[in-house]
Design an enzyme around this catalytic site. Structure first.
Site, PDB file in Angstrom:
ATOM      1  N   GLU A  54       0.120  -1.117  -0.025  1.00 29.13           N
ATOM      2  CA  GLU A  54       0.120   0.050   0.113  1.00 29.13           C
ATOM      3  C   GLU A  54       0.684   1.256  -0.019  1.00 29.13           C
ATOM      4  O   GLU A  54       0.533   2.319  -0.963  1.00 29.13           O
ATOM      5  CB  GLU A  54      -1.095   0.144   1.684  1.00 29.13           C
ATOM      6  CG  GLU A  54      -2.013  -1.536   0.910  1.00 29.13           C
ATOM      7  CD  GLU A  54      -1.741  -2.469   1.744  1.00 29.13           C
ATOM      8  OE1 GLU A  54      -0.419  -2.602   1.986  1.00 29.13           O
ATOM      9  OE2 GLU A  54      -2.823  -3.407   1.459  1.00 29.13           O
ATOM     10  N   PHE A 116     -11.731  -8.133  12.984  1.00 30.48           N
ATOM     11  CA  PHE A 116     -10.290  -8.778  12.533  1.00 30.48           C
ATOM     12  C   PHE A 116     -10.272  -7.568  11.795  1.00 30.48           C
ATOM     13  O   PHE A 116     -10.818  -6.974  10.875  1.00 30.48           O
ATOM     14  CB  PHE A 116     -10.655 -10.039  12.041  1.00 30.48           C
ATOM     15  CG  PHE A 116      -9.665 -10.306  10.795  1.00 30.48           C
ATOM     16  CD1 PHE A 116      -7.927 -10.882  11.305  1.00 30.48           C
ATOM     17  CD2 PHE A 116      -9.875 -10.854   9.211  1.00 30.48           C
ATOM     18  CE1 PHE A 116      -6.878 -10.473  10.710  1.00 30.48           C
ATOM     19  CE2 PHE A 116      -8.637 -10.561   8.553  1.00 30.48           C
ATOM     20  CZ  PHE A 116      -7.647 -10.708   9.294  1.00 30.48           C
ATOM     21  N   GLN A 117      -8.973  -7.454  11.539  1.00 26.50           N
ATOM     22  CA  GLN A 117      -7.945  -6.282  10.372  1.00 26.50           C
ATOM     23  C   GLN A 117      -9.416  -5.004  10.957  1.00 26.50           C
ATOM     24  O   GLN A 117      -9.445  -3.966   9.755  1.00 26.50           O
ATOM     25  CB  GLN A 117      -8.167  -6.311   9.279  1.00 26.50           C
ATOM     26  CG  GLN A 117      -7.406  -7.390   8.692  1.00 26.50           C
ATOM     27  CD  GLN A 117      -7.122  -7.950   7.231  1.00 26.50           C
ATOM     28  OE1 GLN A 117      -7.952  -7.065   6.876  1.00 26.50           O
ATOM     29  NE2 GLN A 117      -6.073  -7.995   6.946  1.00 26.50           N
ATOM     30  N   LYS A 166     -17.748  -1.731   5.264  1.00 24.36           N
ATOM     31  CA  LYS A 166     -18.586  -2.348   4.335  1.00 24.36           C
ATOM     32  C   LYS A 166     -20.018  -2.910   4.155  1.00 24.36           C
ATOM     33  O   LYS A 166     -20.747  -2.858   3.343  1.00 24.36           O
ATOM     34  CB  LYS A 166     -18.018  -3.753   5.057  1.00 24.36           C
ATOM     35  CG  LYS A 166     -17.482  -4.952   4.227  1.00 24.36           C
ATOM     36  CD  LYS A 166     -16.663  -6.231   4.033  1.00 24.36           C
ATOM     37  CE  LYS A 166     -17.081  -6.934   2.528  1.00 24.36           C
ATOM     38  NZ  LYS A 166     -16.234  -8.564   2.649  1.00 24.36           N
ATOM     39  N   MET A 487      24.286  10.000   2.449  1.00 25.33           N
ATOM     40  CA  MET A 487      23.585  11.352   3.719  1.00 25.33           C
ATOM     41  C   MET A 487      23.907  11.266   4.846  1.00 25.33           C
ATOM     42  O   MET A 487      24.571  11.965   5.773  1.00 25.33           O
ATOM     43  CB  MET A 487      22.298  11.809   3.434  1.00 25.33           C
ATOM     44  CG  MET A 487      21.946  13.274   3.630  1.00 25.33           C
ATOM     45  SD  MET A 487      23.289  14.565   3.190  1.00 25.33           S
ATOM     46  CE  MET A 487      22.132  15.299   1.438  1.00 25.33           C
TER      47      MET A 487
HETATM   48  C1  LIG Z   1      12.118   6.322   5.733  1.00 25.57           C
HETATM   49  C2  LIG Z   1      13.667   7.007   6.010  1.00 25.57           C
HETATM   50  N1  LIG Z   1      14.411   5.956   6.886  1.00 25.57           N
HETATM   51  C3  LIG Z   1      15.130   6.882   7.234  1.00 25.57           C
HETATM   52  C4  LIG Z   1      15.308   8.420   6.671  1.00 25.57           C
HETATM   53  C5  LIG Z   1      17.232   9.148   6.802  1.00 25.57           C
HETATM   54  N2  LIG Z   1      17.866   8.883   5.781  1.00 25.57           N
HETATM   55  C6  LIG Z   1      17.645  10.380   5.375  1.00 25.57           C
HETATM   56  S1  LIG Z   1      18.930   9.539   4.276  1.00 25.57           S
HETATM   57  C7  LIG Z   1      19.376   8.238   4.242  1.00 25.57           C
HETATM   58  C8  LIG Z   1      20.241   7.359   3.021  1.00 25.57           C
HETATM   59  C9  LIG Z   1      19.876   7.167   2.465  1.00 25.57           C
HETATM   60  O1  LIG Z   1      20.979   6.359   1.230  1.00 25.57           O
HETATM   61  P1  LIG Z   1      20.669   6.534  -0.266  1.00 25.57           P
HETATM   62  O2  LIG Z   1      19.458   5.783  -0.756  1.00 25.57           O
HETATM   63  O3  LIG Z   1      21.293   5.413  -0.352  1.00 25.57           O
HETATM   64  O4  LIG Z   1      20.881   8.092  -0.650  1.00 25.57           O
HETATM   65  P2  LIG Z   1      22.512   7.957  -0.546  1.00 25.57           P
HETATM   66  O5  LIG Z   1      22.767   9.352   0.672  1.00 25.57           O
HETATM   67  O6  LIG Z   1      23.383   7.382  -0.775  1.00 25.57           O
HETATM   68  O7  LIG Z   1      22.723   8.860  -2.387  1.00 25.57           O
HETATM   69  C10 LIG Z   1      18.667   8.024   5.275  1.00 25.57           C
HETATM   70  C11 LIG Z   1      19.126   6.606   6.319  1.00 25.57           C
HETATM   71  C12 LIG Z   1      15.346   8.556   5.613  1.00 25.57           C
HETATM   72  N3  LIG Z   1      14.803   9.869   4.946  1.00 25.57           N
HETATM   73  N4  LIG Z   1      13.200   8.187   5.598  1.00 25.57           N
END
Ligand SMILES: Cc1ncc(C[n+]2csc(CCOP(=O)(O)OP(=O)(O)O)c2C)c(N)n1
Ligand SMILES: [Mg+2]
Lengths: 590, 178
Positions: A54, A116-117, A166, A487
């Site tokens: 979803e 349920f659900q 439902k 990042m």
């Molecule tokens: C759902 C979610 N969990 C954690 C984060 C924190 N976060 C921001 S950027 C990142 C790393 C992303 O890695 P990648 O997709 O390999 O991109 P890159 O920075 O290496 O280009 C994380 C863990 C987030 N933004 N979203």
């Protein structure tokens, strides 16, 4: 009873969707929505796209909405179906994307019994929707659906959820069409239709007087429609005022135009941030003074008079106090500013801000986006630059995941039209880009749609490849594969003494084989000599493609204004060291 | 050297908590109260008092009065966000009006043991012009209304009488701008 003017709740829903000119719906079935799925089975105006989770449905609806300007629609079952869309609803709320989510609920008499659900859908989604409904009476269903679409798309757009038990899907009632419904104005909150003439006059006067003006343009300009960006272009050309845009504002003004300073903010251009810091007149068009943009608030553009156009009253004076504001729609306001200038023959000829442009051109000489591409390892910046050069002739839609690759995409891919750039800004949702690309491709079947991805983000909604394959959506997933949550690694390097705690993405799949196992196509570039060919190959294949681009693992994204620093305290390269006092303060921020 | 800011450093300016009474007109429908309360609880703000009642049956409108303590800037932001809620017609901070009136009602049940206590209770009730709702043997129920402050004082005075048992209910302040 067999009255031919009466329809089941499920049929009423479909009639209302047709009335709202919905032709695509993203969804996933389950017990509490079976009557609706039954109604979908016997019709042909509505194309149902079966996602694989979803979360994919809600991001696809966002991508569809952003790339088409229409409301995106999704359908999910009760309980886990709904809880899976909570992230996406929050994402759409933060980024003002109009979507309508239909959810099934357990039968009315079971609500509150831990059936349920069952979950408290309206309770869970209340803080992450613009509005939501639990429809307990089938006689209210038509009106509720039409109001939901109106609210989702009016004023500052956002997500709206309709929870339908439902039994209500089976119950019968008359259908009331959209044209027979009169909306109550206080509920729609469409914003004022009257242009504030005083605001317009003051703004033009200040433009005439100012020496260092700047336009600061955000996603509100996008949401106001294509005409808003037409009016903006006119106004910028007329006045010769420099313009910078937020992450979501990209594309509202042509990125390669000489008046464009590019994006501002945490990873914005040097010239854009310094111009914001030193300007004497700031004209905010549909931006919200987000913390990624302002940096340290008490040092944000200290010497400027600030004008703010925003349809959302609660965005005015929220983070930054402004001198003049209006809540009227951006298109209407910009149009009036243009015609005020024309009809009063106001000539900006003798004030073309020569000194200001001179200063800006000095800042531009820093070439803040400069990078050194060697002759072996691919620099991620270069991968995006090449992708841009090799796709710019086409009307390309770009979605992204979240991380360094997202910022590099914003910096090096240039957009000349609105709605071509689809990214998760406010919430920063990893896993957004691929399902969003599915949605964008559904809305624009003949266009090139590319998800610029990080390998870590891509894994978060990887199941949606199957959706792309099933519906023959030739989306391209362009992975800047650095084997790191880049990042996170960058922040750890800059703020936590290079202690790379849990940011290495180990045990990665072979993306080429992975593509093949899904019946998609995999391509790969391991070094610079393979880059252009790989990109060209990717574009030429009329099927979903995963392009695994191996890039420099330790590259950082610059410029960067570290959290808690001011616009003029930007780091331009790894050789710039952050002021240690800011570093301590910034650590506690996000 | 960096130039001085034209803005006061926000940290200090925001910290002053102030009592505010907000008055909100809404469509009387399920979920609206939860929506409003969420704007406070999400910020870790406490609602000191809350009153919700239908005020226009024909138009199906309710008036909600909320007493809260908070920084002025945050309260203004809450008001702006209240006005964005779909079922909300208007939201006002009574403190921002040039003229507004406030009242609260309180029912107090007092159990006493002796004549002396009874006398003292009667005396305070008289001073505060509270209305006797019910009186028998050793129990008396009063109704007192006025500003919250006035009710507080009455209750403080009752407190000076030792050995009595007090049970009470308060409506929370309600208010109206002129
Ligand atoms: C759902 C979610 N969990 C954690 C984060 C924190 N976060 C921001 S950027 C990142 C790393 C992303 O890695 P990648 O997709 O390999 O991109 P890159 O920075 O290496 O280009 C994380 C863990 C987030 N933004 N979203
Ligand atoms: Mg990565």
């Amino acid at each position: 009873m067999n009255n031919e003017n009466e329809f089941t709740g499920a049929d009423i829903l479909l009639k209302a969707l047709k009335d709202q000119e919905v032709d695509t719906i993203f969804g996933y079935p389950g017990g509490a929505v079976l009557p609706i799925y039954d109604a979908i089975f016997g019709q042909n105006f509505l194309k149902h796209v079966l996602v694989r989770q979803e979360a994919g449905a809600v991001h696809a609806a966002e991508g569809y909405a952003r790339s088409s300007g229409k409301v995106g629609v999704l359908l999910v079952t009760s309980g886990p179906g709904v809880t899976n869309v909570v992230t996406g609803l929050t994402d759409a709320l933060m980024d003002s994307i109009p979507i309508v989510c239909i959810s099934g609920q357990v039968p009315s008499h079971l609500i509150g019994t831990d059936a349920f659900q069952e979950c408290d859908t309206t309770g869970i989604t209340r803080p992450c929707t613009k509005h939501n409904y639990l429809v307990k009476d089938v006689n209210k269903l038509s009106e509720t659906i039409h109001e939901a679409f109106k609210i989702a798309s009016s004023g500052r757009p956002g997500p709206v959820l309709i929870d339908i038990p439902k039994d209500v899907q089976f119950a019968k009632s008359k259908y009331i069409s959209k044209k027979d419904i009169s909306f109550r104005e206080h509920r729609i909150k469409a914003g004022s239709k009257n242009v504030d003439n005083n605001f317009v006059k003051e703004l033009v006067n200040h433009i005439k007087k100012s020496e260092r003006p700047i336009f600061y343009v955000g996603g509100g300009c996008l949401n106001s429609g294509h005409q808003a960006s037409q009016e903006l272009i006119k106004l910028v050309n007329k006045t010769n005022i420099p313009i910078t845009t937020t992450l979501h504002g990209l594309g509202c003004f042509p990125g390669e135009d000489k008046s464009s300073l590019g994006m501002l903010g945490m990873h914005g251009n040097y010239e854009a941030n310094l111009a914001m810091n030193k300007c004497d007149l700031m004209i905010n068009v549909g931006a919200r003074f987000d913390d990624r943009v302002t940096g340290r608030l008490d040092a944000f553009s200290p010497d400027s008079i600030k004008f703010h156009i925003d349809i959302d009253q609660s965005s005015i004076n929220k983070n930054v106090k402004v001198n003049f504001h209006t809540n009227t729609d951006i298109t209407l306001t910009l149009k009036e500013i243009n015609s005020f200038i024309d009809s009063n023959n106001i000539d900006f000829g003798d004030n073309d801000y020569n000194n200001w442009w001179g200063q800006i051109n000095e800042w531009r000489k820093k070439e803040c986006l400069h990078y050194e591409q060697g002759d072996e390892v691919i620099k991620p910046q270069h991968a995006i630059s090449r992708l841009y050069e090799l796709t710019k002739q086409k009307d390309t839609f770009v979605t992204t995941e979240v991380g360094q690759h997202q910022m590099w995409a914003a910096q090096y891919y240039k957009f000349s039209k609105p709605n071509r750039w689809i990214t998760s800004g406010g919430l920063g949702t990893m896993g957004f880009g691929m399902p969003a690309a599915v949605g964008a491709q559904m809305a624009n079947p003949d266009s090139l749609v590319i998800d610029i991805a990080g390998e870590a983000s891509f894994l978060m909604n990887i199941q949606e490849i199957a959706t792309a394959v099933q519906y023959k959506l030739p989306i391209k997933i362009f992975i800047l594969n650095n084997e790191y949550m880049g990042m996170v690694r960058q922040w750890q390097e800059l703020l936590h003494g290079s202690r790379y705690s849990e940011s290495y993405v180990d045990a990665l799949p072979d993306f080429k084989k992975l593509a093949e196992s899904f019946n998609a196509v995999g391509v790969r570039a391991k070094n610079i000599s393979e880059l252009d060919d790989t990109i060209n190959e990717m574009i030429s294949i009329d099927r979903p493609v995963i392009a695994d681009i191996w890039v420099d693992k330790k590259e950082n994204c610059f410029p960067m204004i570290p959290s808690g620093a001011a616009h003029h305290e930007m780091l331009l390269s790894k050789y710039d060291k952050e002021n240690p006092e800011n570093q301590e303060k910034g650590k506690v921020l996000v | 050297m960096s130039s001085t800011s034209v803005y006061p450093t926000p940290i200090n300016a925001f910290k002053q908590s102030k009592r505010s009474v907000l008055s909100v007109i809404v469509d009387n429908e399920p979920g609206i109260l939860a929506r409003i309360v969420g704007l406070f609880s999400g910020r870790g703000y406490n609602i000191e008092a809350l009153n919700v009642t239908v005020v226009d049956v024909k138009k199906n409108l309710s008036r909600i009065t909320i007493e809260t303590l908070g920084e002025e800037k945050v309260i203004s932001q809450i008001i702006a966000q209240l006005e964005k809620l779909v079922p909300v017609h208007s939201a006002t901070n009574l403190a921002n009006l040039s003229e507004s009136y406030e009242a609260e009602i309180c029912l107090v049940k007092i159990e006493f043991e002796n004549e002396e206590q009874d006398q003292k209770i009667l005396n305070f009730a008289d001073i505060y012009r509270s209305r006797t709702v019910q009186k028998r043997q050793n129990i008396v129920v009063y109704e007192i209304s006025g500003t919250s402050e006035r009710i507080n004082k009455f209750l403080d005075d009752l407190d000076t009488i030792g050995g009595i048992k007090v049970e009470l209910v308060r409506s929370g302040p309600i208010g109206l701008g002129i």
